[in-house]
Design an enzyme around this catalytic site. Structure first.
Site, short mmCIF file in Angstrom:
data_model
loop_
_atom_site.label_atom_id
_atom_site.label_comp_id
_atom_site.label_asym_id
_atom_site.label_seq_id
_atom_site.Cartn_x
_atom_site.Cartn_y
_atom_site.Cartn_z
N HIS A 170 0.85 -1.11 0.13
CA HIS A 170 0.06 -0.11 0.01
C HIS A 170 0.84 1.31 0.20
O HIS A 170 2.07 1.42 0.11
CB HIS A 170 -0.89 -0.03 1.26
CG HIS A 170 -0.43 -0.05 2.43
ND1 HIS A 170 0.22 1.23 3.27
CD2 HIS A 170 -0.05 -0.98 3.51
CE1 HIS A 170 0.81 0.94 4.38
NE2 HIS A 170 0.36 -0.50 4.56
N CYS A 226 3.05 -5.28 6.83
CA CYS A 226 2.73 -4.78 5.27
C CYS A 226 3.87 -4.19 4.58
O CYS A 226 4.81 -3.69 5.12
CB CYS A 226 1.61 -3.80 5.17
SG CYS A 226 -0.04 -4.38 5.77
#
Length: 259
Positions: A219, A235
């Site tokens: 992301h 992440c």
């Protein structure tokens, strides 16, 4: 002597007498009051009124001041008076480089390390074109291309205790995604919001690519200075500019290898 001659002689004597009297008064009068106005004195009965032409005052005469000079003097600033300073800050162009106006502070510029800017590099890893490779040791993400090269981007990875390796598939893509912290994260950070709508302030940034059924994503990030560091909960974060570019190049079903 005729009568006419007698009258003329009498008038002459009267004029001489009047002139003699006037001369005596002038001699005893102050010159500053009479000056050269003798005829005016005669016609006004010996009582001078108003200023008399040529009259002078006692004492030294004042020095004349030219009107133009007087007007100029009224607009001159005294050397003892400090000029008024503007209240507004000078424009940036007027501030010398390397200086900061007094009373103002500037934040330290924070950006990505140049090593993690996107670029095309040779790649001979044996993976099929279109595969995403994340090298956590290098803090780089590679998108393999068909010509023996790869698009390389910098990434931020999981902090100690949250790193992982394996193979996943992109199962979902989202633009400006909403964020719902998972239960595990809320247990660690109960102060976090339960929901945050997508937007520039959202920690998921401009784009997100979800990896399999896991909680992990590739992301964006609003903190570009963290790219190349180990700060996430597992992440992989990228600059918003870079994740938008990657988002356009990959599709749902893309294979992601984390190593």
């Amino acid at each position: 002597m005729s009568r006419f001659a007698l009258k003329a002689a009498a008038a002459a004597l009267l004029l001489v007498a009047t002139a003699h009297e006037a001369s005596a008064q002038i001699a005893g009068a102050r010159r500053s009051d009479l000056g050269g106005g003798f005829i005016e004195f005669l016609y006004q009965g010996g009582q001078p009124t108003g200023p008399i032409a040529g009259a002078r005052r006692a004492g030294p005469a004042p020095e004349p001041v030219a009107p133009a000079a007087h007007l100029r003097a009224s607009y001159q600033v005294s050397p003892q008076v400090e000029p008024v300073r503007p209240l507004v800050a000078p424009p940036a162009s007027a501030v010398p480089a390397g200086t900061v106006p007094q009373g103002q502070r500037t934040a330290e510029p924070r950006g990505i390390d140049p090593r993690f800017l996107p670029q095309v590099v040779p790649y001979r890893g044996g993976h099929r074109p279109g595969t995403v490779i994340i090298n956590t040791a290098e803090r780089h993400l590679y998108l393999v291309q068909a010509d023996g090269t790869a698009m390389r981007y910098g990434v931020g990875i999981g902090r100690p205790g949250f790193g992982w390796t394996g193979t996943k598939t992109i199962t979902r893509k989202a633009e400006w995604p909403d964020w719902r912290p998972p239960a595990q994260m809320l247990r660690r950070r109960p102060d976090l919001p339960r929901f945050m709508a997508g937007g520039p302030a959202n920690p998921l940034g401009a784009r997100a690519m979800y990896l399999g059924s896991s909680l992990y994503r590739i992301h964006g990030s609003n903190e570009p200075w963290t790219i190349g560091q180990a700060v996430s909960s597992g992440c992989f974060r990228m600059r918003n500019e870079d994740v938008i570019d990657l988002y356009k190049r990959v599709r749902v079903g893309t294979r992601v290898v984390v190593m």
